[in-house]
Write an enzyme that holds these catalytic residues in place. Structure first.
Site, PDB file in Angstrom:
ATOM      1  CG  ASP A 101       0.165   8.830   1.798  1.00  0.00           C
ATOM      2  OD1 ASP A 101       0.292   8.268   2.673  1.00  0.00           O
ATOM      3  OD2 ASP A 101       0.362  10.344   1.763  1.00  0.00           O
ATOM      4  CD  GLU A 102       4.128   7.009   4.006  1.00  0.00           C
ATOM      5  OE1 GLU A 102       5.511   6.766   4.260  1.00  0.00           O
ATOM      6  OE2 GLU A 102       3.448   7.483   4.847  1.00  0.00           O
TER       7      GLU A 102
END
Ligand SMILES: [Mg+2]
Length: 409
Positions: A101-102
């Site tokens: 998620d990054e």
């Protein structure tokens, strides 16, 4: 100028976006809600109750019984993660995934902080419009500042810092807020009398060198908001044609010797596979993933092609030493790319030592062909053989006693 886009409560937000009745509700994503396990993600509505990722499910149920407990769907999150990476390439081809998620997005060196923050705002809006998901974005002159800025305001935060802004923000804060400083390292730094990031920035270099080796001066640089880690775009991350092996450790491991042994074992396997399939390669890459599923992929080009496990290992180990900050590792991988067919004509060695080691390698390969992969292994890859529970080829009884480091596979 670099952005770090960090999805807010990613798994939980994805479930909310896909199941509208969960919107605005406390949502806890877990492995299997019927069984014991841990919280994989908690929505922002669940967090005020004290529910956190990594917490035992039983405790979460006690703190927030009214939450919706949803079984996670990793394939869905990974697919979405890839769509997000695609989206970011609308603004820049320099996109490096950092975790599911990054991602880092590089905007080049000619963009000022203000315009970079504008781009960040556009990306934030696009994510919201297209996926109904929130993201927090950090903007900075390097990865370190971008990553730490992203954590300043959440959810849906947008924080742009130059080095000066970084120092104003982080110097008063606890040493553990510095990226790469885990709880264990923080204890060691505090024991030297440095409590805040600002303290560390003003620590004498020789003292840090003595205490932490090469990591010491790097830590001090980080405290100044300086970082020269390059951004490695994912489409160029590893050659399509590559051979690699990776292993998920049975438990998180920060035992240097164990990690080194594992790198040697993986390098040996990669070298063996290259030779068996008739390839040589000239880019060695190392992959490290920590318990927060943050993945670091680092690679370097060698001056020559190789299929030699020791050569691969030397570079893999150097890459690991340069980029590992001491936090426990969950997954380790070694790969070789930039492959070329190994033609018989290329086997002329320049140095007699090369010829000898190649002959040795060939002989050992023949032994393995006949007796199996475990018949000959590099001694160094067995250096963890004293770890309790490890039975090399079934010859030693397991001993009791606890020591850090997982049982090798
Ligand atoms: Mg996140």
């Amino acid at each position: 100028m670099i952005l770090l886009v960090d999805m807010d409560a990613f798994f939980a937000s994805v479930e909310q976006a896909h199941h509208p009745h969960l919107l605005g509700q406390p949502v806890v994503v877990c492995g299997d809600p019927g069984r014991r396990g841990v919280v994989t993600a908690a929505s922002y509505e669940a967090r005020p109750f004290g529910v956190r990722a990594g917490m035992a499910l039983g405790e979460a149920r006690r703190l927030c019984p009214q939450a919706h407990y949803v079984e996670g769907n990793p394939e869905k999150y990974v697919a979405l993660s890839l769509q997000l990476l695609e989206l970011y390439t609308t603004w820049s081809p320099e996109v490096e995934p950092f975790s599911v998620d990054e991602a880092f997005v590089g905007l080049g060196s000619r963009v000022a902080l203000g315009p970079a923050a504008e781009v960040a705002r556009e990306i934030q809006l696009a994510i919201l419009e297209r996926f109904q998901l929130g993201a927090s974005i950090g903007v900075g002159p390097n990865k370190l500042v971008a990553k730490m800025a992203a954590g300043v305001r959440k959810p849906r935060g947008l924080t742009a810092l130059d080095e000066e802004g970084f120092r104003a923000t982080f110097w008063p804060r606890d040493i553990q807020e510095l990226w790469g400083v885990g709880p264990k390292l923080a204890v060691r730094i505090r024991s030297l009398g440095f409590k805040t990031v600002g303290d560390l920035a003003h620590a004498p270099v020789p003292l840090l060198k003595t205490a932490f080796g090469i990591v010491g001066p790097a830590l001090r640089e980080a405290a100044w908001g300086r970082d020269e880690t390059p951004l490695v775009p994912y489409h160029r991350g590893v050659d399509a044609k590559s051979m690699g092996h990776e292993v998920t450790l049975p438990e998180d491991c920060d035992d240097e010797r164990y990690i080194e042994c594992t790198l040697l074992r993986l390098s040996d396997q990669v070298g063996r596979r290259l030779r068996t399939e008739g390839y040589v390669g000239r880019i060695v890459a190392v992959k490290l993933r920590n318990q927060r599923f943050e993945t670091v992929l680092r690679q370097r080009a060698l001056p020559e092609f190789t299929a030699d496990h020791l050569r691969i290992f030397q570079h893999a180990r150097a890459l690991w030493r340069e980029h590992w900050k001491g936090d426990p590792v969950r997954l380790i991988g070694v790969s070789v790319s930039g492959l070329a067919r190994r033609s018989p004509g290329e086997q002329q060695e320049l140095l007699p030592a090369d010829a000898r080691s190649r002959r040795l390698e060939r002989a050992l390969d023949q032994v393995r062909d006949r007796l199996g992969e475990a018949s000959v292994v590099p001694l160094g890859s067995l250096a963890h053989r004293r770890a309790p529970g490890h039975v090399p080829f079934g010859t030693l009884p397991a001993r009791s006693g606890a020591r850090r480091g997982p049982t090798p596979p």
